[in-house]
Design a protein around this motif. Structure first.
Motif, PDB file in Angstrom:
ATOM      1  N   SER A 168       0.816  -1.204   0.000  1.00  0.00           N
ATOM      2  CA  SER A 168       0.000   0.000   0.000  1.00  0.00           C
ATOM      3  C   SER A 168       0.856   1.263   0.000  1.00  0.00           C
ATOM      4  O   SER A 168       1.813   1.380   0.760  1.00  0.00           O
ATOM      5  N   THR A 169       0.478   2.210  -0.827  1.00  0.00           N
ATOM      6  CA  THR A 169       1.074   3.548  -0.766  1.00  0.00           C
ATOM      7  C   THR A 169       0.387   4.392   0.301  1.00  0.00           C
ATOM      8  O   THR A 169       1.043   5.131   1.041  1.00  0.00           O
ATOM      9  N   LEU A 170      -0.935   4.278   0.403  1.00  0.00           N
ATOM     10  CA  LEU A 170      -1.688   5.050   1.384  1.00  0.00           C
ATOM     11  C   LEU A 170      -1.155   4.836   2.796  1.00  0.00           C
ATOM     12  O   LEU A 170      -0.978   5.785   3.561  1.00  0.00           O
ATOM     13  N   TRP A 171      -0.865   3.581   3.150  1.00  0.00           N
ATOM     14  CA  TRP A 171      -0.445   3.284   4.509  1.00  0.00           C
ATOM     15  C   TRP A 171       0.962   3.789   4.814  1.00  0.00           C
ATOM     16  O   TRP A 171       1.309   4.007   5.962  1.00  0.00           O
ATOM     17  N   LYS A 172       1.758   3.998   3.792  1.00  0.00           N
ATOM     18  CA  LYS A 172       3.109   4.526   4.009  1.00  0.00           C
ATOM     19  C   LYS A 172       3.162   6.047   3.897  1.00  0.00           C
ATOM     20  O   LYS A 172       4.087   6.661   4.436  1.00  0.00           O
ATOM     21  N   ASP A 173       2.172   6.652   3.241  1.00  0.00           N
ATOM     22  CA  ASP A 173       2.197   8.095   3.012  1.00  0.00           C
ATOM     23  C   ASP A 173       1.047   8.841   3.679  1.00  0.00           C
ATOM     24  O   ASP A 173       1.244   9.915   4.243  1.00  0.00           O
ATOM     25  N   GLY A 174      -0.172   8.289   3.594  1.00  0.00           N
ATOM     26  CA  GLY A 174      -1.351   9.022   4.040  1.00  0.00           C
ATOM     27  C   GLY A 174      -1.809   8.703   5.446  1.00  0.00           C
ATOM     28  O   GLY A 174      -2.448   9.528   6.103  1.00  0.00           O
ATOM     29  N   VAL A 175      -1.493   7.503   5.928  1.00  0.00           N
ATOM     30  CA  VAL A 175      -1.855   7.104   7.290  1.00  0.00           C
ATOM     31  C   VAL A 175      -0.666   7.388   8.213  1.00  0.00           C
ATOM     32  O   VAL A 175       0.477   7.123   7.847  1.00  0.00           O
ATOM     33  N   HIS A 176      -0.956   7.934   9.381  1.00  0.00           N
ATOM     34  CA  HIS A 176       0.087   8.103  10.398  1.00  0.00           C
ATOM     35  C   HIS A 176       0.149   6.791  11.184  1.00  0.00           C
ATOM     36  O   HIS A 176      -0.453   6.641  12.252  1.00  0.00           O
ATOM     37  N   ALA A 177       0.882   5.832  10.606  1.00  0.00           N
ATOM     38  CA  ALA A 177       0.957   4.473  11.146  1.00  0.00           C
ATOM     39  C   ALA A 177       2.280   4.307  11.879  1.00  0.00           C
ATOM     40  O   ALA A 177       3.340   4.617  11.331  1.00  0.00           O
ATOM     41  N   TYR A 178       2.196   3.797  13.106  1.00  0.00           N
ATOM     42  CA  TYR A 178       3.387   3.683  13.954  1.00  0.00           C
ATOM     43  C   TYR A 178       3.523   2.284  14.528  1.00  0.00           C
ATOM     44  O   TYR A 178       2.531   1.625  14.876  1.00  0.00           O
ATOM     45  N   LEU A 179       4.770   1.844  14.620  1.00  0.00           N
ATOM     46  CA  LEU A 179       5.135   0.646  15.357  1.00  0.00           C
ATOM     47  C   LEU A 179       5.735   1.051  16.696  1.00  0.00           C
ATOM     48  O   LEU A 179       6.521   2.005  16.770  1.00  0.00           O
ATOM     49  N   GLY A 180       5.358   0.317  17.739  1.00  0.00           N
ATOM     50  CA  GLY A 180       6.044   0.425  19.016  1.00  0.00           C
ATOM     51  C   GLY A 180       7.068  -0.693  19.109  1.00  0.00           C
ATOM     52  O   GLY A 180       6.724  -1.875  18.969  1.00  0.00           O
ATOM     53  N   MET A 181       8.318  -0.337  19.323  1.00  0.00           N
ATOM     54  CA  MET A 181       9.432  -1.289  19.256  1.00  0.00           C
ATOM     55  C   MET A 181      10.025  -1.517  20.646  1.00  0.00           C
ATOM     56  O   MET A 181      10.317  -0.567  21.377  1.00  0.00           O
ATOM     57  N   ARG A 182      10.219  -2.793  20.990  1.00  0.00           N
ATOM     58  CA  ARG A 182      11.068  -3.174  22.124  1.00  0.00           C
ATOM     59  C   ARG A 182      12.424  -3.547  21.536  1.00  0.00           C
ATOM     60  O   ARG A 182      12.571  -4.624  20.960  1.00  0.00           O
ATOM     61  N   GLY A 183      13.386  -2.638  21.653  1.00  0.00           N
ATOM     62  CA  GLY A 183      14.632  -2.852  20.942  1.00  0.00           C
ATOM     63  C   GLY A 183      14.360  -2.829  19.452  1.00  0.00           C
ATOM     64  O   GLY A 183      13.831  -1.853  18.916  1.00  0.00           O
TER      65      GLY A 183
END
Length: 266
Positions: A168-183
Motif C-alpha cells: 500500500s502507498t496510502l499506509w506509508k504516506d497518508g496514514v500516520h501508522a506507527y510501530l512500538g518497538m522493544r529494541g
C-alpha cells in the motif's frame, strides 16, 4: 439510547475511512452506497477490508429484516468472507429487540462486539513509554510488521493481514501508522488517518505475548499525537473491540453506539 448524532457520526466515519482503505487495496473493489447499505468490499484475504454497514437512522424491525437479508445476499456473492458492521443505536427499540432472531433468519451469526467512540481530545501530549521507541511506517518491511501484529492480535493467518496491507502507498504516506518497538522487535502498532474533519484511529494491535503493559495505549497516543500535529484536527473517532474498549477512555474517548459484527453462518 446514546447521542444519535455521535452514533451517526461513528457510522459515517466507517463509510468514509473504509472507502479509502478498500479502494487503496483494489481500485476496482465493490464500493457502493445502496439504499440503507454501504458496501466497502475489497474481496481480499484481510476480512476487515470486506465490510458492509447499515446506514439508515431509526430502522424498524420490518426494515431491519429486509436489510439483513440484502446484506447476507451481497456477502454470499463474494469470494472472501467479511463482516456486516451494525451500529445498534441506529435501530429503533423494536429492531434492537428483534435483531438476534432476524440475523438468524438471514443466515448471519454474531462474530464479536464493538463500540463506537469519539472525543474532542486533540492535541494530546507527546507520549512516551519506558519500554518502547516509536517508528513511523514508511517501508514495506515495516508495513509487513504492522500487518503481522494485526493478524496475531485478531487471530488471522499472517498472509491475510499482509494481503490487506503490504504494497500500500496510502499506509506509508497518508496514514500516520506507527510501530512500538522493544529494541528492534515490533510489539504494538496503531494508525490514524484524516477523515471528514476527524482523525480516525485504525488497526490498533499488540502482540499477544506483550499485552497488558500499556503498549497499545502508548502507540495509539503516538499515532494521535503525530496525526493531530500534522492535520490540526481536534476531534478523533474510532471503533473499539471489547479488548480495546477499556483503554480508550483513558485517552479521552467517550463511547457512543454499541456495535455488532456479523458474518455468514458457516
Amino acid at each position: 439510547m446514546m447521542n444519535l448524532a455521535e452514533s451517526t457520526e461513528s457510522m459515517e466515519q466507517l463509510t468514509v475511512v473504509w472507502r479509502a482503505m478498500v479502494l487503496d487495496r483494489d481500485p476496482e473493489a465493490d464500493v457502493r452506497d445502496l439504499p440503507g447499505i454501504a458496501v466497502r468490499w475489497a474481496d481480499c484475504r484481510f476480512a476487515f477490508w470486506n465490510c458492509l454497514t447499515l446506514t439508515e437512522l431509526g430502522t424498524d424491525a420490518e426494515l431491519l429484516e429486509r436489510r439483513l437479508h440484502q446484506a447476507a445476499e451481497i456477502m454470499r456473492s463474494k469470494e472472501r468472507p467479511g463482516f456486516l458492521w451494525l451500529f445498534e443505536d441506529l435501530l429503533d427499540n423494536g429492531a434492537r429487540d428483534a435483531l438476534e432472531a432476524a440475523a438468524e433468519r438471514a443466515g448471519l451469526e454474531h462474530a464479536f462486539p464493538g463500540t463506537g467512540m469519539a472525543g474532542d481530545l486533540l492535541p494530546v501530549p507527546e507520549p512516551s513509554h519506558p519500554d518502547l521507541t516509536f517508528v513511523r511506517v514508511t517501508t514495506d518491511e515495516q508495513l509487513r510488521a504492522f500487518a503481522d501484529l494485526n493478524s496475531l492480535a485478531y487471530g488471522f493467518p499472517l498472509e491475510d493481514g499482509r494481503d490487506g496491507l503490504v504494497g500500500s502507498t496510502l499506509w506509508k504516506d497518508g496514514v500516520h501508522a506507527y510501530l512500538g518497538m522493544r529494541g528492534d522487535v515490533p510489539v504494538t502498532c496503531a494508525g490514524t488517518v484524516a477523515a471528514d474533519g476527524r482523525l480516525f484511529v485504525v488497526l490498533v494491535a499488540t502482540h499477544p505475548e506483550w499485552e497488558r503493559r500499556g503498549y497499545g495505549e502508548a502507540v495509539t497516543r503516538k499515532a494521535l499525537y503525530e496525526g493531530g500535529r500534522a492535520t490540526g484536527l481536534t476531534r478523533a473517532t474510532l471503533h473499539a473491540t471489547a479488548a480495546g474498549a477499556p483503554v480508550y477512555p483513558r485517552i479521552g474517548f467517550k463511547p457512543n453506539s454499541p456495535m455488532r459484527f456479523f458474518g455468514l453462518k458457516g
